[in-house]
Design an enzyme around this catalytic site. Sequence first.
Site, mmCIF file in Angstrom:
data_model
loop_
_atom_site.group_PDB
_atom_site.id
_atom_site.type_symbol
_atom_site.label_atom_id
_atom_site.label_comp_id
_atom_site.label_asym_id
_atom_site.label_seq_id
_atom_site.Cartn_x
_atom_site.Cartn_y
_atom_site.Cartn_z
ATOM 1 C CG ASP A 11 -1.815 1.188 1.325
ATOM 2 O OD1 ASP A 11 -2.152 1.759 0.269
ATOM 3 O OD2 ASP A 11 -2.190 1.569 2.447
ATOM 4 C CD GLU A 59 -4.957 0.727 -2.096
ATOM 5 O OE1 GLU A 59 -5.453 -0.203 -1.447
ATOM 6 O OE2 GLU A 59 -4.847 1.894 -1.684
ATOM 7 C CG ASP A 109 -0.705 3.091 6.201
ATOM 8 O OD1 ASP A 109 -1.501 3.514 5.348
ATOM 9 O OD2 ASP A 109 -0.241 3.799 7.111
#
Length: 162
Positions: free
Chosen positions: A7, A67, A139
């Site tokens: 991420d 992502e 996260d």
Amino acid sequence: MIVLGLDPGLGTTGWGIIRADGNRLSHVANGRIRTATTESLARRLAYLDSVLAALIADHVPDAAAVEEVFVNTNPQSTLKLGQARGVILLGVARYGIEPGEYAARLVKKAVVGVGNADKAQVHAMIARLMPGTKIDGPDAADALAVAITHAHHLASAAAIRR
């Protein structure tokens, strides 16, 4: 198969590593890479690259997923996020891994069931899917969700080829 989920962020990049054995998923590790806001952009990106390289060398993932960038209202924030994401894509590709790339809505839908889930819902679902796992913040939970999404997509693609 070992799957690394990422991420991306300039200040904090979440990472999560899972083991996928067919439909069974198990937690390997997770955490955050934090860069110092007092450092220059170049030093922060270099630090992100070096920590990611050590992480990949330590865990030797077979697959990775990142992502995708969403557009913020602040163009400078979006640009910095894009630069961090570029470093991550390069870092993964350097090890010969072609990363999967997933929109945040798709990751949330794959893990929670709805594309507009908030971070707390993602964190709760990861905790439920991987009981007993200590998750290093939202996260890291998001990164584990990206890894799970990629594992599901790889399993689906393998089933279709059979």
